[in-house]
Design an enzyme around this catalytic site. Sequence first.
Site, mmCIF file in Angstrom:
data_model
loop_
_atom_site.group_PDB
_atom_site.id
_atom_site.type_symbol
_atom_site.label_atom_id
_atom_site.label_comp_id
_atom_site.label_asym_id
_atom_site.label_seq_id
_atom_site.Cartn_x
_atom_site.Cartn_y
_atom_site.Cartn_z
ATOM 1 N N CYS A 55 29.994 22.619 42.954
ATOM 2 C CA CYS A 55 29.070 21.473 42.877
ATOM 3 C C CYS A 55 27.844 21.823 42.034
ATOM 4 O O CYS A 55 27.967 22.013 40.837
ATOM 5 C CB CYS A 55 28.710 21.007 44.287
ATOM 6 S SG CYS A 55 28.133 19.288 44.355
ATOM 7 N N HIS A 99 33.987 20.506 47.710
ATOM 8 C CA HIS A 99 33.557 21.255 48.885
ATOM 9 C C HIS A 99 34.706 21.291 49.893
ATOM 10 O O HIS A 99 35.538 20.385 49.939
ATOM 11 C CB HIS A 99 32.363 20.582 49.554
ATOM 12 C CG HIS A 99 31.103 20.649 48.760
ATOM 13 N ND1 HIS A 99 30.378 21.808 48.612
ATOM 14 C CD2 HIS A 99 30.424 19.687 48.085
ATOM 15 C CE1 HIS A 99 29.296 21.553 47.882
ATOM 16 N NE2 HIS A 99 29.311 20.284 47.540
#
Length: 483
Positions: free
Chosen positions: A330, A427
């Site tokens: 991310c 994630h």
Amino acid sequence: MTKAIMIQGAGSNVGKSMLVAGIARALTQRGYTVAPFKPQNMSNNAAVTSDGGEIGRAQALQARACGLKPHTDMNPVLLKPESDVGAQVVVHGKRVATMKARDYGKMKSTLMPAVLQSFQRLAANVDFIIIEGAGSPAEINLRHGDIANMGFAEAANVPVILIGDIDRGGVIAQIVGTHTVLPPQDRDRIKAFAVNKFRGDVSLFSDGAKAIVDHTGWTDLGTIPWFSEAHKLPAEDIMDIASSGTGHIKIAVPRLSRIANFDDLDPLASEPNVTIEIVEAGHPLPADATLILLPGTKSTIADLAYLRAQGWDIDIMSHVRRGGHVLGICGGYQMLGTWIDDLDGLEGIAGRHAGLGLLDVTTEMTDDKRLAEITATDTATGTTFNAYEIHIGQTNGPDCEQAWLEVEGRLEGAQSASKRIKGCYLHGLFASDAFRHGYLAQFGLTDRLDDFEYDIDKTLDALAMHMESHIDINQLIALAGDV
């Protein structure tokens, strides 16, 4: 009627989140339908919900303890710090504003209707709600317009149990001091107390518990010993992440100032052959690291500057020259690129910012936020796993043509020609045993944990037993109010 009770703390990080999870699992095992609820949370460790929003990671774990999927009604207001003085405000799972603390202080009382709507929707479908406060009701300077502690308890008319943390010392002063500073109407709402994180012979605190009862008149619900398996459950507070393990695969993780969704580390830390080394500010990244993992962050550009201020960019370049591997997730993925374009100043000063240049990609910060639970595939092994996305920004460039993941028909992530530098927006990927083992195999993984998700549920069961053994659950049920 649905019953509800609120767990508040005599201070921050007294263990409220874990106690709520344990009590929720214990009540669920007794046959109640249970839901967790936290009116307002402050955390950059968030979970994507079944209804397409986001809530605090602790409420997602508590939902799991109840056998439920996470829902935005479980945490209607989430504050995600972006700087020392400001935070993103998320209401019913969606970002509504970025505000300075002073401005949010003026706004928060207007959010009570939204908070009560969520609470009432939950109450319509379960037997019991366990509510978690935030911080401490002893912060009486925050009482006006409060939606997190006594303000909510008053609005919803629910009784309160106060938790003290004996591990920090001064627990009698914590609890009795809270009794002293609270106004009478708030003091009367507290029906019982419990002492958490006791180490040693619990009977040695009997005189201390009696002293608290004598000073407050509140019921003693119990003294709870330290739960030694707590490290197996996802942590929400950044202060709870720490180095762990003694395995030969060393993963170095710089503790970024706005680190987010750091529970990506938990499955890795569970592996017997893995060492997670959290590197604090002012310390170099270890030269013997197998992998440097750049985690998620709430403020990519600010944390990239922070990373450079620690000299970690130099350490990363040296690591790469030695043949080391780097993974960015991310915000960490965005940092690995050549450029980060934030032309609208969404993260601060508008402009183009140089990345680390380890991946030939550019990220454009956009106002759209992607929140999604997804199914992904590792293109190298064909392993399929569940994960989630929670980010702003779109990343493109030549190295995206060497994407190493596929998400529901589209390519995801980027990697260098050497395949030693990788990045992606996903994630939760390491929670998949198959993906985690496949990824770590390149570093010589041998002994391994074969069921990370089962281990979490087994730990929740152990936590429920811990609660049943050390606090009076029957008394807690009796103290709960009808809503």
